[in-house]
Design an enzyme around this catalytic site. Structure first.
Site, short mmCIF file in Angstrom:
data_model
loop_
_atom_site.label_atom_id
_atom_site.label_comp_id
_atom_site.label_asym_id
_atom_site.label_seq_id
_atom_site.Cartn_x
_atom_site.Cartn_y
_atom_site.Cartn_z
N ASN A 47 -10.65 0.79 1.94
CA ASN A 47 -9.20 0.82 1.81
C ASN A 47 -8.87 0.65 0.33
O ASN A 47 -8.94 -0.45 -0.21
CB ASN A 47 -8.61 -0.31 2.65
CG ASN A 47 -7.10 -0.37 2.54
OD1 ASN A 47 -6.49 0.30 1.71
ND2 ASN A 47 -6.48 -1.17 3.39
N HIS B 82 12.46 1.31 5.62
CA HIS B 82 12.17 -0.10 5.38
C HIS B 82 12.59 -0.93 6.57
O HIS B 82 13.73 -0.88 6.98
CB HIS B 82 12.91 -0.57 4.12
CG HIS B 82 12.23 -1.73 3.45
ND1 HIS B 82 11.97 -2.91 4.10
CD2 HIS B 82 11.75 -1.88 2.20
CE1 HIS B 82 11.35 -3.73 3.27
NE2 HIS B 82 11.20 -3.13 2.10
N HIS C 277 -2.07 19.84 7.50
CA HIS C 277 -2.96 18.74 7.14
C HIS C 277 -2.22 17.41 7.19
O HIS C 277 -1.03 17.34 6.91
CB HIS C 277 -3.50 18.93 5.72
CG HIS C 277 -4.13 20.27 5.50
ND1 HIS C 277 -5.34 20.62 6.05
CD2 HIS C 277 -3.70 21.36 4.81
CE1 HIS C 277 -5.62 21.85 5.69
NE2 HIS C 277 -4.65 22.32 4.95
N CYS D 213 0.80 -1.21 0.00
CA CYS D 213 0.00 0.00 0.00
C CYS D 213 0.84 1.27 0.00
O CYS D 213 0.32 2.36 -0.19
CB CYS D 213 -0.92 0.04 1.21
SG CYS D 213 -2.02 -1.37 1.26
N HIS E 29 -14.47 5.58 5.21
CA HIS E 29 -15.92 5.37 5.24
C HIS E 29 -16.52 5.36 3.84
O HIS E 29 -17.34 4.50 3.51
CB HIS E 29 -16.56 6.49 6.06
CG HIS E 29 -18.03 6.33 6.26
ND1 HIS E 29 -18.97 6.92 5.44
CD2 HIS E 29 -18.74 5.62 7.16
CE1 HIS E 29 -20.18 6.60 5.83
NE2 HIS E 29 -20.07 5.80 6.88
N HIS F 293 -2.67 6.91 5.60
CA HIS F 293 -3.21 5.85 4.76
C HIS F 293 -4.40 5.18 5.45
O HIS F 293 -4.31 4.75 6.59
CB HIS F 293 -2.09 4.82 4.51
CG HIS F 293 -2.58 3.55 3.92
ND1 HIS F 293 -3.30 3.50 2.76
CD2 HIS F 293 -2.46 2.27 4.33
CE1 HIS F 293 -3.60 2.25 2.49
NE2 HIS F 293 -3.10 1.48 3.43
#
Lengths: 492, 427
Positions: free
Chosen positions: A420, A299, A383, A220, A416, A387
């Site tokens: 995802n 990572h 802001h 992702c 919502h 994810h």
């Protein structure tokens, strides 16, 4: 009462401290200028002229000094990294015929998994607490009982989501397909031959000398990896633009078995994609929406626990699915800490860095029993785009970074409305903030993405121009209904 | 169970199931409360199959059909809900947007070959049907089957739980859907619970004849019959010269086609079914007081009962027709029975007594795709009781009618030979 007044006093002390440290140099300049002004006034005009004449300017010195200045400034401008801009982006809005209400999802689940009522029960509990709404979408092939995930259907989903987003991007930016210099497509779990980037090149008849890349298997967080790759390429190639397509193709990855840990992605992953135009051209400076300030990739793959926590494997019946370990949240927290350690010094104001340093010195060197100081990132960013991996991820990050409900609103509402959508969810969140009219020139945005591996990537953008509320886009028909209250558990 | 689900049999293959619903989310907690009459009809399911020729339908893909269905369900989203029971056991519809089941299938016949089959009840294969239950909250109330013929013609079959509404509501919904396909905007007004009550000028009928209580069926809503039922469907001409031998026309009076047909059929069945003869029949038709064009989904059909004291097999058709004109409207009584038992008792109306349903006033061929009518329309009811049901409705040609009978299998052949004797069916 005393608590309230002391907390108010503390707030003002904090504000004063921050102002002092962050503007230290400017504050220092004031007394210096005052002293010079006083001196000048004291000296009078003839004395000033005498000082000026005594400097003995001759032509060689003047020329050398000016050459030095020009040389230093040339070296500075040549070695400065090219500014990379995000010109515009567009997010895919799925057709309403792909909508999956909770009741439909559960009914299909019962019919498909009729031999495993416990798994159905598990899916229902996940869905109730997931934070998803009734308008998320799945691709047409998954609507069948049982789903029909053929390669043709997967390709057709890819064409539908990618081409629609790209057509929209071309319309918004006036970009001609033949002008694309760099193309990066990232889709983690569907990697056909020829690649999805080849599919895009074929559809839009892009140039034969285009630099195309197809990133797969990177989870992702691949959206920000693509941005990083685009940035590096735009440093090497002057006067170019790059188109990034971030998506996740759901069709081939629907888990057909009944292992509980592997059913979770079925409940959360939904259809979505985003197409982004980035550029390093000076002519785009005026119309670009954002400027890329920093991009930090962390990572944690070297650690075995992190490596195995999101693992694609076959279950006991040989059906392939993605196994999510129970330690996912803890590992995400650690990855975030590692990322913050790198990004903190780049973005935090001096006041926070000083406090963090003092706290670090106190704990490590003097072994004082202080709690580790968590820098206040709200001072660095206006802001946040976290994810929308799931409700738990957003809750965890809100707690770790001490963010308010409004800061994580974009993430929760995207989860919502769209579910995802994997690597493209950050763009839906950014679009939410713009649609709410909150994005002003100079605002800084922090995008954080997690991915299998385990990776934590962050990007920092600065808003280049105040953005008008978009008239079309995925949020245009429903933004007025948001924010909605999302209950802890939705009774099905 | 409809015919089209019997695995491995039947001419329909390659069946794929999915779900269609509404595009907008219904607000949480919305419910639809069935009336007493709705509850009394709960064991019945209404079926219709429309067949369109290849010139109209070859361009209509599954996506077009599904998109149009979504727009239709936006207007009548409550029909995509599911049945739940209150603590008292009374069923109600929870409007949770669960959806209608959509079935795609293929058929190896062309439309012409299909329509040339003499027994039109083969159209049962075009309507996918499953009863409500055994789990109420997971049983769709509407099934839509889209069958593609070899020649690219199309059949659309609907199976519709009677608890939601009557046949007239089904045709109304289908016509709305066809309008969407043609690109028109549709609007279906919401019907409040007051609108769903019907005007009944007659005083309350105690002990209505047209309803019968059956053994409890629990949560699996199938009519418990001891005899196996079969369906047969045929066309017949109702031109004046065909009708007058049975019903001498009185000058300018219009021949009441439905009543005459019903009378003839009643006589034929009475001849077959000697002991006991069916002295009471139920007539179901559109409510004549319903002046408004049908604009809602509800059970408004008039259910009336006819009783004769003389033997039917020897009676004149004229006599029977006169008795039918004096039928008593029993809806109020049925509604009270349905209301009082709170859905805990189970009843049947179709087939409680020999039932005749008149759909001839409905213009079925108005359901035009690309401004052309369907080639053929089939109507029937699933879950009919042992006394049987005869449905009469319009055919493609105005001087014809279609008759669909559902009778016990053991009676069917003898009834058909009676029809041949009196000229209703060709020998």
């Amino acid at each position: 009462m005393p608590d309230f007044s002391s907390s108010v006093k503390l707030k003002y002390v904090k504000l004063g401290y921050q102002y002092l440290v962050n503007h230290f140099l400017s504050l220092l300049l004031i007394p210096i200028m005052a002293i010079i002004a006083v001196e000048l006034l004291r000296m009078g005009p003839e004395d000033i002229l005498n000082v000026w004449n005594s400097l003995h300017f001759d032509i060689v010195q003047v020329l050398c000094s000016s050459f030095l200045v020009i040389f230093i400034s040339t070296v500075y401008f040549m070695s400065k990294p090219r500014t990379v801009y995000l010109v515009d982006y567009s997010c895919y809005k799925p057709p309403v015929t792909c909508r999956v209400p909770f009741a439909t999802f559960m009914e299909h689940s019962r019919l498909i998994l009729k031999d495993s009522p416990k798994s159905v029960e598990f899916q229902m509990r996940i869905l109730e607490r997931s934070g998803l709404g009734e308008e998320t979408c799945l691709p047409p092939a998954i609507h069948y009982i049982p789903p029909t995930p053929t390669m043709d259907e997967a390709r057709s989903e890819a064409q539908m989501v990618i081409f629609t987003a790209m057509d929209d991007l071309f319309k918004k930016t006036g970009l001609l397909p033949k002008d694309i210099d760099i193309l990066i497509v990232n889709c983690s779990l569907f990697s056909p031959t020829p690649s999805l980037s080849a599919m895009v090149i074929n559809k839009y008849k892009l140039r034969s000398n285009i630099k195309s890349f197809n990133l797969s298997g990177m989870g992702c967080s691949a959206g920000l990896i693509s941005v990083d790759l685009a940035r590096d390429l735009l440093q090497v190639h002057p006067n170019s633009n790059a188109v990034i397509v971030s998506t996740e193709i759901i069709t081939p990855n629907y888990y057909k078995g009944n292992e509980r840990a592997m059913l979770l992605p079925n409940c959360l992953f939904r259809m979505g994609s985003a197409a982004i135009l980035m550029s390093n051209r000076r002519s785009d400076r005026w119309r670009a929406k954002y400027k890329l300030c920093h991009l930090v990739r962390t990572h944690r793959g070297a650690d075995d626990k992190s490596f195995y926590c999101v693992y694609e494997q076959e279950d006991r019946e040989g059906k392939i699915g993605i196994n999510l370990s129970k330690d996912l949240m803890a590992i995400a927290g650690e990855a975030l800490k590692a990322n913050i350690t790198t990004i903190g010094p780049l973005v935090l104001p001096a006041s926070e860095q000083l406090l963090f340093l003092l706290s670090l010195i106190g704990r490590k060197i003097f072994n004082l029993k202080w709690k580790p100081y968590i820098p206040d990132f709200k001072l660095a960013f206006e802001h946040f785009c976290i994810h929308a991996g799931g409700r738990a991820v957003i809750d965890e990050l809100q707690k770790n970074l001490q963010l308010s409900g409004e800061h994580v609103e974009a993430s929760r509402m995207t989860l919502h409305r769209f579910g995802n959508t994997s690597s493209s969810s950050l763009w839906y969140e950014l679009c939410y903030i713009e649609s709410k009219g909150r994005m002003r020139r100079g605002d800084r945005v922090w995008q954080i993405a997690f991915g299998s591996g385990f990776k934590c990537n962050s990007a920092v953008w600065k808003c280049n121009r105040t953005i008008k509320t978009p008239k079309d886009g995925p949020w245009s028909d429903c933004i007025d209904r948001y924010p909605v209250f999302i209950p802890e558990v939705v009774k099905l | 169970m409809g015919r089209s689900q019997e695995k491995g049999q039947g001419p329909i293959y390659n069946m794929r199931l999915s779900t269609v619903g509404a595009t907008r989310a219904t607000e949480t907690g919305a419910i639809h409360e069935p009336t007493g009459l709705d509850l009394a009809m709960k064991l019945h399911y209404l079926k219709a199959a429309y067949i369109y020729s290849p010139e109209l339908a070859s361009d209509l893909s599954v996506t077009h059909v599904k998109e149009a269905m979504f727009k239709l369900f936006d207007q009548i989203a409550w029909t995509t809900g599911r049945l739940w029971r209150r603590d008292s056991g009374r069923p109600y519809i929870k409007c949770n947007d669960c959806g209608a089941r959509f079935v795609e299938g293929e058929c190896n016949f062309t439309v012409e070959e299909w329509l040339s089959k003499p027994d039109r009840s083969v159209d049962e294969f075009l309507v996918y049907h499953q009863p409500v239950g055994p789990e109420l909250p997971f049983s769709p109330l509407i099934y839509v089957q889209m069958t593609r013929f070899k020649c690219r013609g199309l059949a659309l079959g609907l199976s519709w739980a009677n608890i939601m509404g009557d046949s007239f509501s089904l045709f109304y919904a289908f016509n709305l859907w066809v309008k969407v396909l043609s690109g028109e905007k549709i609007y279906a007004p919401e019907t409040s619970i007051i609108d769903r009550r019907f005007l009944n000028p007659n005083p309350t009928v105690k002990d209505p004849e047209s309803i019968k209580q059956v053994d409890p069926v629990g949560d699996l809503w199938i009519t418990p019959n001891n005899k196996k039922m079969a369906s047969y469907c045929f066309n017949l001409t109702v031109a004046a010269d065909q009708m007058s031998p049975h019903f001498p026309a009185n000058g300018d009076d219009q021949i009441p086609v439905f009543e005459v047909l019903a009378g003839i059929i009643w006589k034929s069945i009475a001849k077959v079914r000697e002991d006991p003869e069916p002295l009471t029949v139920t007539i179901i038709r559109k409510d004549p007081n319903d002046l408004k064009p049908i604009r809602s989904i509800r059970n408004s059909q008039m259910i009336s009962s006819v009783h004769v004291d003389f033997p039917v097999a020897e009676a004149a058709v004229e006599e029977l027709v006169r008795c039918m004109e004096r039928a008593t409207d029993e809806r109020c009584g049925i509604d009270e029975i349905g209301e009082s038992c709170d859905g805990s008792l189970d009843f049947i109306v179709y087939g409680a007594k020999l039932t005749f349903m008149d759909l001839s006033e409905v213009d079925l061929y108005e359901a035009k795709v690309m401004r052309k009518s369907p080639e053929s329309v089939y109507c029937n009811v699933e879950g009919v009781g042992e006394e049987g049901l005869v449905v009469v409705y319009a055919a493609a040609k105005s001087e014809e009618r279609v008759v669909t009978m559902t009778l016990p299998e053991e009676e069917m052949e003898r009834v058909k030979s009676e029809f041949k004797k009196c000229g209703l069916m060709a020998p």
